[in-house]
Write an enzyme that holds these catalytic residues in place. Structure first.
Site, short mmCIF file in Angstrom:
data_model
loop_
_atom_site.label_atom_id
_atom_site.label_comp_id
_atom_site.label_asym_id
_atom_site.label_seq_id
_atom_site.Cartn_x
_atom_site.Cartn_y
_atom_site.Cartn_z
N GLU A 249 38.78 40.20 42.40
CA GLU A 249 37.65 40.02 41.61
C GLU A 249 37.22 38.64 41.20
O GLU A 249 37.83 37.88 41.15
CB GLU A 249 37.53 40.77 40.33
N ARG B 26 47.54 47.60 32.59
CA ARG B 26 47.33 47.22 31.34
C ARG B 26 48.56 46.64 30.76
O ARG B 26 49.49 47.56 30.66
CB ARG B 26 46.66 48.19 30.15
N HIS C 130 45.12 38.37 33.49
CA HIS C 130 43.65 37.87 33.08
C HIS C 130 43.18 38.51 31.92
O HIS C 130 43.74 39.98 31.48
CB HIS C 130 42.74 37.74 34.25
N GLN D 149 45.22 42.43 31.73
CA GLN D 149 45.46 43.11 32.73
C GLN D 149 45.99 42.36 33.77
O GLN D 149 46.02 41.09 33.87
CB GLN D 149 44.22 43.79 32.92
N HIS E 54 45.86 43.12 38.51
CA HIS E 54 45.55 44.33 39.39
C HIS E 54 46.47 43.88 40.77
O HIS E 54 47.12 42.69 40.97
CB HIS E 54 44.19 43.99 40.07
#
Length: 260
Positions: free
Chosen positions: A74, A152, A132, A55, A57
Site C-alpha cells: 500500500e 494487528r 506501520h 499493523q 500486512h
C-alpha cells in the site's frame, strides 16, 4: 472497494445502484478489459482522529496460503494533518522477533518504530511485511491491493466499555514482519517495483521524478507491480494516456475542473 467486506455502490450516472464488483464482472470495458477475477485495488480516505493500531500486512504467497486472498502492498498520501502528527513505517533499528514480542507485551513497541513527522503532500510506500501505523490528526489517501489481510500487532492496550481489548494477531504478524531497520533505499523490491518511490518525507526531493509542460506538472509518486500513482498540478489541461489493458482512477485533491 469491490471487496466482499465493503463493496461500493455507484452513486450516479448510467450505472447508479450497481456495485463495483458487478461492473467488474459485467462491464470490464470500463476497466480497460484488465485481467483478474476482482477489481485489484482499494482506495480509501482515512481521517484518523486517534492513533490507529500498529499493523503488518502479509505478501501474496503467505496470504494466499493462510487467508485465501492476496496480500497487501500500500501507499499513503498525506492530504492534511495537524502540526506535530506523525506516521510509523518500519523499524528504527533491527530487532529480533523475540524483542518485538516482548515490546508488544510491555507496551513499548512504538519505541523501536521508525517515526516520520507528517506534512501535507508526503507520500509513503508500505511494502508487505513492513510494520506501520497512522498517528492521530492525519487525513490520508490510502491506495492498496484489494485485500483485507491485516495483522494487528499492537493497539495501545485500549479497551472498550466492557473492558475488552481488540484481537491481536501476533503469531501471524511474526511470520511476515520484516525485522531489519527501515531504509528508504531498500523500501522497494526489484521484483515488485521498477522505479524509486518517495518512502519518507526526508527523501522527497530525491525519490520523485517531475515532468513539466506548459499546462500541467506531473510527479511520479509510486510505481510497483500492483499500481502506479502520479500527481498532476493542472493549470489548463492535461491528457492522461491509458492503454487497453488497464484503467485510471482520478482523485481530486483541490480545485475544480472537467473530466472528458
Amino acid at each position: 472497494s469491490a471487496h466482499p467486506n465493503g463493496d461500493c455502490e455507484v452513486a450516479s450516472g448510467a450505472y447508479a445502484g450497481k456495485t463495483l464488483s458487478e461492473l467488474w464482472t459485467t462491464h470490464r470495458e470500463l476497466f480497460g478489459n484488465a485481467e483478474g477475477d476482482r477489481f485489484p485495488l482499494l482506495i480509501k480516505i482515512l481521517d484518523a482522529k486517534d492513533d490507529l493500531s500498529v499493523q503488518v500486512h502479509p505478501d501474496d504467497e503467505y496470504a494466499l496460503e493462510m487467508e485465501g486472498e492476496y496480500g497487501k502492498n500500500e501507499m499513503w498520501y498525506v492530504l492534511d494533518c495537524d502540526p506535530g502528527s506523525y506516521l510509523y513505517c518500519g523499524l528504527s533499528h533491527e530487532c529480533s522477533k523475540e524483542e518485538l514480542r516482548q515490546r508488544i507485551a510491555d507496551n513499548t513497541i512504538t519505541e523501536v518504530l521508525n517515526k516520520i513527522e507528517a506534512k501535507p503532500g508526503d507520500c509513503v510506500f508500505v511494502k508487505a511485511g513492513t510494520i506501520h501505523a497512522i498517528g492521530a490528526g492525519i487525513l490520508i489517501c490510502e491506495i492498496q491491493q484489494n485485500s483485507n489481510s491485516t495483522y494487528r500487532m499492537y493497539d495501545y492496550d485500549r479497551r472498550d466499555k466492557f473492558g475488552n481489548t481488540r484481537e491481536l494477531h501476533v503469531d501471524k504478524a511474526m511470520d511476515v514482519v520484516n525485522t531489519e531497520a527501515y531504509d528508504v533505499n531498500s523500501a522497494i523490491d526489484g521484483d515488485d517495483s521498477t522505479s524509486k518511490i518517495d518512502a519518507c518525507a526526508d527523501a522527497k526531493d530525491s525519490c520523485t521524478s517531475v515532468l513539466v509542460n506548459t499546462a500541467a506538472t506531473e510527479e511520479l509518486l509510486v510505481r510497483c507491480k500492483y499500481f502506479q500513482c502520479e500527481k498532476y498540478s493542472v493549470t489548463e489541461s492535461v491528457e492522461l494516456p491509458v492503454d487497453t489493458a488497464s484503467f485510471i482512477s482520478v482523485i481530486v485533491l483541490s480545485g475544480q475542473g472537467v473530466i472528458t
